[in-house]
Write an enzyme that holds these catalytic residues in place. Sequence first.
Site, PDB file in Angstrom:
ATOM      1  N   ASP A  15       0.567  -6.483  13.445  1.00  0.00           N
ATOM      2  CA  ASP A  15      -0.726  -6.206  14.459  1.00  0.00           C
ATOM      3  C   ASP A  15      -1.935  -6.166  14.425  1.00  0.00           C
ATOM      4  OD1 ASP A  15      -0.526  -4.078  12.572  1.00  0.00           O
ATOM      5  OD2 ASP A  15      -1.888  -2.923  13.550  1.00  0.00           O
ATOM      6  N   THR A  21       0.260  -3.099  -1.538  1.00  0.00           N
ATOM      7  CA  THR A  21       1.024  -2.222  -1.088  1.00  0.00           C
ATOM      8  C   THR A  21       2.783  -2.195  -1.173  1.00  0.00           C
ATOM      9  OG1 THR A  21      -0.054  -2.818   1.253  1.00  0.00           O
ATOM     10  CG2 THR A  21       2.523  -1.268   1.209  1.00  0.00           C
ATOM     11  N   GLU A  43       9.365  -6.632   4.168  1.00  0.00           N
ATOM     12  CA  GLU A  43       7.976  -6.313   4.362  1.00  0.00           C
ATOM     13  C   GLU A  43       7.669  -7.293   5.548  1.00  0.00           C
ATOM     14  OE1 GLU A  43       5.848  -4.496   5.047  1.00  0.00           O
ATOM     15  OE2 GLU A  43       3.956  -4.548   3.599  1.00  0.00           O
ATOM     16  N   ASP A  44       6.168  -7.162   6.229  1.00  0.00           N
ATOM     17  CA  ASP A  44       6.233  -8.388   7.167  1.00  0.00           C
ATOM     18  C   ASP A  44       4.953  -9.009   6.262  1.00  0.00           C
ATOM     19  OD1 ASP A  44       3.895  -6.646   6.441  1.00  0.00           O
ATOM     20  OD2 ASP A  44       3.181  -6.046   8.754  1.00  0.00           O
ATOM     21  N   PHE A  75      -6.323 -14.579   9.187  1.00  0.00           N
ATOM     22  CA  PHE A  75      -5.217 -13.454   9.772  1.00  0.00           C
ATOM     23  C   PHE A  75      -3.931 -13.737  11.241  1.00  0.00           C
ATOM     24  CE2 PHE A  75      -4.980  -9.200  11.839  1.00  0.00           C
ATOM     25  CZ  PHE A  75      -5.261  -8.067  10.754  1.00  0.00           C
ATOM     26  N   ARG A  80       1.321  -6.903  18.808  1.00  0.00           N
ATOM     27  CA  ARG A  80       2.560  -6.925  18.138  1.00  0.00           C
ATOM     28  C   ARG A  80       3.620  -7.094  18.340  1.00  0.00           C
ATOM     29  NH1 ARG A  80       2.469  -3.267  13.595  1.00  0.00           N
ATOM     30  NH2 ARG A  80       1.057  -0.934  13.370  1.00  0.00           N
ATOM     31  N   ASP A 122      -0.781  -9.329   1.535  1.00  0.00           N
ATOM     32  CA  ASP A 122      -1.403  -9.940   1.236  1.00  0.00           C
ATOM     33  C   ASP A 122      -2.899  -9.510   0.037  1.00  0.00           C
ATOM     34  OD1 ASP A 122      -3.959 -10.683   2.608  1.00  0.00           O
ATOM     35  OD2 ASP A 122      -4.509  -8.440   3.180  1.00  0.00           O
ATOM     36  N   THR A 123      -2.694  -8.792  -0.307  1.00  0.00           N
ATOM     37  CA  THR A 123      -3.487  -8.459  -1.813  1.00  0.00           C
ATOM     38  C   THR A 123      -2.605  -8.132  -2.875  1.00  0.00           C
ATOM     39  OG1 THR A 123      -3.087  -6.184  -1.282  1.00  0.00           O
ATOM     40  CG2 THR A 123      -5.742  -7.288  -0.630  1.00  0.00           C
ATOM     41  N   GLY A 124      -1.068  -7.490  -1.986  1.00  0.00           N
ATOM     42  CA  GLY A 124      -0.221  -7.165  -2.915  1.00  0.00           C
ATOM     43  C   GLY A 124      -0.428  -5.551  -3.079  1.00  0.00           C
ATOM     44  N   LYS A 170       0.972 -14.767   2.024  1.00  0.00           N
ATOM     45  CA  LYS A 170      -0.385 -15.481   1.661  1.00  0.00           C
ATOM     46  C   LYS A 170      -1.495 -15.363   0.046  1.00  0.00           C
ATOM     47  CE  LYS A 170      -3.005 -12.378   4.741  1.00  0.00           C
ATOM     48  NZ  LYS A 170      -3.851 -11.603   5.727  1.00  0.00           N
ATOM     49  N   GLY A 191       5.220  -2.920  10.661  1.00  0.00           N
ATOM     50  CA  GLY A 191       5.385  -4.353  10.971  1.00  0.00           C
ATOM     51  C   GLY A 191       6.234  -4.874  11.013  1.00  0.00           C
TER      52      GLY A 191
HETATM   53  P1  IMP Z   1      -1.538  -5.708   0.612  1.00  0.00           P
HETATM   54  O1  IMP Z   1      -0.954  -4.225   0.507  1.00  0.00           O
HETATM   55  O2  IMP Z   1      -3.049  -5.971   0.686  1.00  0.00           O
HETATM   56  O3  IMP Z   1      -0.526  -6.585   0.539  1.00  0.00           O
HETATM   57  O4  IMP Z   1      -0.737  -5.477   2.676  1.00  0.00           O
HETATM   58  C1  IMP Z   1      -0.055  -6.026   3.471  1.00  0.00           C
HETATM   59  C2  IMP Z   1      -0.340  -4.943   4.697  1.00  0.00           C
HETATM   60  O5  IMP Z   1      -1.774  -5.715   5.339  1.00  0.00           O
HETATM   61  C3  IMP Z   1       1.025  -5.281   5.475  1.00  0.00           C
HETATM   62  O6  IMP Z   1       2.437  -5.079   5.695  1.00  0.00           O
HETATM   63  C4  IMP Z   1       0.167  -5.456   6.715  1.00  0.00           C
HETATM   64  O7  IMP Z   1       0.355  -4.738   7.338  1.00  0.00           O
HETATM   65  C5  IMP Z   1      -1.459  -5.589   6.976  1.00  0.00           C
HETATM   66  N1  IMP Z   1      -1.755  -6.621   7.169  1.00  0.00           N
HETATM   67  C6  IMP Z   1      -2.073  -8.185   5.873  1.00  0.00           C
HETATM   68  N2  IMP Z   1      -2.344  -8.970   5.921  1.00  0.00           N
HETATM   69  C7  IMP Z   1      -2.060  -9.193   7.233  1.00  0.00           C
HETATM   70  C8  IMP Z   1      -2.651 -10.187   9.021  1.00  0.00           C
HETATM   71  O8  IMP Z   1      -3.019 -11.098   8.437  1.00  0.00           O
HETATM   72  N3  IMP Z   1      -2.255  -9.352   9.963  1.00  0.00           N
HETATM   73  C9  IMP Z   1      -1.850  -8.221   9.949  1.00  0.00           C
HETATM   74  N4  IMP Z   1      -1.587  -7.452   9.352  1.00  0.00           N
HETATM   75  C10 IMP Z   1      -1.623  -7.832   8.118  1.00  0.00           C
HETATM   76 MG    MG Z   2       2.315  -3.471   6.964  1.00  0.00          MG
END
Ligand code: IMP
Ligand code: MG
Length: 173
Positions: free
Chosen positions: A157, A105, A97-98, A150, A163, A101-103, A129, A42
């Site tokens: 993607d 990763t 990073e792209d 989303f 993408r 989201d939840t944090g 987010k 991403g």
């Molecule tokens: P986290 O671990 O929940 O913060 O997830 C982060 C990863 O989820 C990002 O690197 C994206 O690959 C994917 N992701 C989270 N939200 C979106 C979105 O709105 N669109 C596309 N990919 C997302």
């Molecule tokens: Mg990603």
Amino acid sequence: MEDRIEVLFSEKEIDERIRELAAQLSRDYEGKEITIICILKGATFFACELAKRLEVPARIEFMRCSSYGDETESSREVKILLDLDNPIKDRDVLVVEDIIDTGRTMKTLLEVLKNRGASSVKLCALLDKPDRREVEVHADYIGFTIPDKFVVGYGLDYAQKYRTLPYIGEVIV
Ligand code: IMP
Ligand code: MG
């Protein structure tokens, strides 16, 4: 079936924001060399556009973490699917990073990288987010903060699609 995509940030808006981030990074890292870690897949578009505008020397490395698969829900466990091929000991690491989201990763990855003896580890994400956060993550540089939508394009993607769109948009389902 084609999904409907509503533009949130145009190519021009993204370009301008990346220029600002690159200028800020160039000031903050003056006299240093940045080791960019681009998170596949991403962050590739963002990392390249950012890297080529830096006015400080930089290296670029790649990592890949387990992701949502083809789902829009976050999976619980984060695994490293592709690791670095160079050591980061004593380097100034900037994870690119792209989206946060939840944090989960980034929390996992930043801990792993800090344990490898980098001089510094900072995080730069194109999108944030915060409403979706489940674990605390500190992002040093953010392109845009967005509501709980989303989004796709500019590297992001939906089931591996969209993408390559030059803008960021919301998938309307
Ligand atoms: P986290 O671990 O929940 O913060 O997830 C982060 C990863 O989820 C990002 O690197 C994206 O690959 C994917 N992701 C989270 N939200 C979106 C979105 O709105 N669109 C596309 N990919 C997302
Ligand atoms: Mg990603």
